[in-house]
Design a protein around this motif. Sequence first.
Motif, PDB file in Angstrom:
ATOM      1  N   ALA A   1       0.844  -1.192   0.000  1.00  0.00           N
ATOM      2  CA  ALA A   1       0.000   0.000   0.000  1.00  0.00           C
ATOM      3  C   ALA A   1       0.876   1.239   0.000  1.00  0.00           C
ATOM      4  O   ALA A   1       2.032   1.199   0.433  1.00  0.00           O
TER       5      ALA A   1
ATOM      6  N   ASP B   1      -6.978   0.574   8.006  1.00  0.00           N
ATOM      7  CA  ASP B   1      -8.342   0.974   8.346  1.00  0.00           C
ATOM      8  C   ASP B   1      -9.340   0.277   7.418  1.00  0.00           C
ATOM      9  O   ASP B   1     -10.382  -0.204   7.864  1.00  0.00           O
ATOM     10  N   GLU B   2      -9.013   0.209   6.132  1.00  0.00           N
ATOM     11  CA  GLU B   2      -9.882  -0.490   5.179  1.00  0.00           C
ATOM     12  C   GLU B   2     -10.033  -1.962   5.546  1.00  0.00           C
ATOM     13  O   GLU B   2     -11.133  -2.512   5.526  1.00  0.00           O
ATOM     14  N   HIS B   3      -8.913  -2.611   5.878  1.00  0.00           N
ATOM     15  CA  HIS B   3      -8.977  -4.015   6.288  1.00  0.00           C
ATOM     16  C   HIS B   3      -9.899  -4.180   7.496  1.00  0.00           C
ATOM     17  O   HIS B   3     -10.733  -5.088   7.536  1.00  0.00           O
ATOM     18  N   ASN B   4      -9.749  -3.310   8.476  1.00  0.00           N
ATOM     19  CA  ASN B   4     -10.528  -3.455   9.704  1.00  0.00           C
ATOM     20  C   ASN B   4     -11.994  -3.045   9.547  1.00  0.00           C
ATOM     21  O   ASN B   4     -12.830  -3.431  10.367  1.00  0.00           O
ATOM     22  N   LYS B   5     -12.321  -2.306   8.498  1.00  0.00           N
ATOM     23  CA  LYS B   5     -13.712  -1.956   8.217  1.00  0.00           C
ATOM     24  C   LYS B   5     -14.378  -2.976   7.303  1.00  0.00           C
ATOM     25  O   LYS B   5     -15.560  -2.852   6.995  1.00  0.00           O
TER      26      LYS B   5
ATOM     27  N   ARG C   1     -11.813  -9.850   5.091  1.00  0.00           N
ATOM     28  CA  ARG C   1     -13.153  -9.374   5.474  1.00  0.00           C
ATOM     29  C   ARG C   1     -13.786 -10.166   6.601  1.00  0.00           C
ATOM     30  O   ARG C   1     -14.384  -9.595   7.502  1.00  0.00           O
TER      31      ARG C   1
ATOM     32  N   LYS D   1      -4.345   4.140   6.051  1.00  0.00           N
ATOM     33  CA  LYS D   1      -5.626   4.016   5.352  1.00  0.00           C
ATOM     34  C   LYS D   1      -5.914   2.560   5.006  1.00  0.00           C
ATOM     35  O   LYS D   1      -7.041   2.088   5.160  1.00  0.00           O
ATOM     36  N   ARG D   2      -4.901   1.844   4.547  1.00  0.00           N
ATOM     37  CA  ARG D   2      -5.093   0.450   4.142  1.00  0.00           C
ATOM     38  C   ARG D   2      -5.488  -0.418   5.334  1.00  0.00           C
ATOM     39  O   ARG D   2      -6.378  -1.266   5.238  1.00  0.00           O
TER      40      ARG D   2
ATOM     41  N   GLU E   1     -13.407  -3.426   4.197  1.00  0.00           N
ATOM     42  CA  GLU E   1     -13.330  -2.876   2.845  1.00  0.00           C
ATOM     43  C   GLU E   1     -12.007  -3.226   2.160  1.00  0.00           C
ATOM     44  O   GLU E   1     -11.760  -2.794   1.046  1.00  0.00           O
ATOM     45  N   GLY E   2     -11.169  -3.973   2.842  1.00  0.00           N
ATOM     46  CA  GLY E   2      -9.869  -4.342   2.290  1.00  0.00           C
ATOM     47  C   GLY E   2      -9.988  -5.586   1.441  1.00  0.00           C
ATOM     48  O   GLY E   2     -11.000  -5.813   0.774  1.00  0.00           O
TER      49      GLY E   2
ATOM     50  N   ARG F   1     -11.590 -10.176  10.696  1.00  0.00           N
ATOM     51  CA  ARG F   1     -11.277  -8.949  11.420  1.00  0.00           C
ATOM     52  C   ARG F   1     -11.430  -9.161  12.913  1.00  0.00           C
ATOM     53  O   ARG F   1     -12.200 -10.029  13.327  1.00  0.00           O
TER      54      ARG F   1
END
Length: 93
Positions: free
Chosen positions: A19, A27-31, A39, A24-25, A33-34, A42
Amino acid sequence: MPYVYIIECRDGTLYTGYAVDIVKRLDEHNKGEGAKYTRGRRPVRLRYIETCPDKSTAMRREYAIKRLSRRGKQALIQSVSLLNRVLDINKFG
């Protein structure tokens, strides 16, 4: 600047990626969205990170790390952990 990273998923598995914006990456994984792989696993924790001079180098390094066995990835993570401890000790010595 591109980064290659290893994260540990909730189930103990390791995921390797690259990344430009590591915060940001993650955060995406933990939301959720990664990557599809992370998915359902988490939350994730950053276990290893290294910088690369460009995206091409980062992608090659990511591929090399992905080819390592779990034991090889754990050794890479451990080597950085040991280095950090040595640096922390040297700070006070």
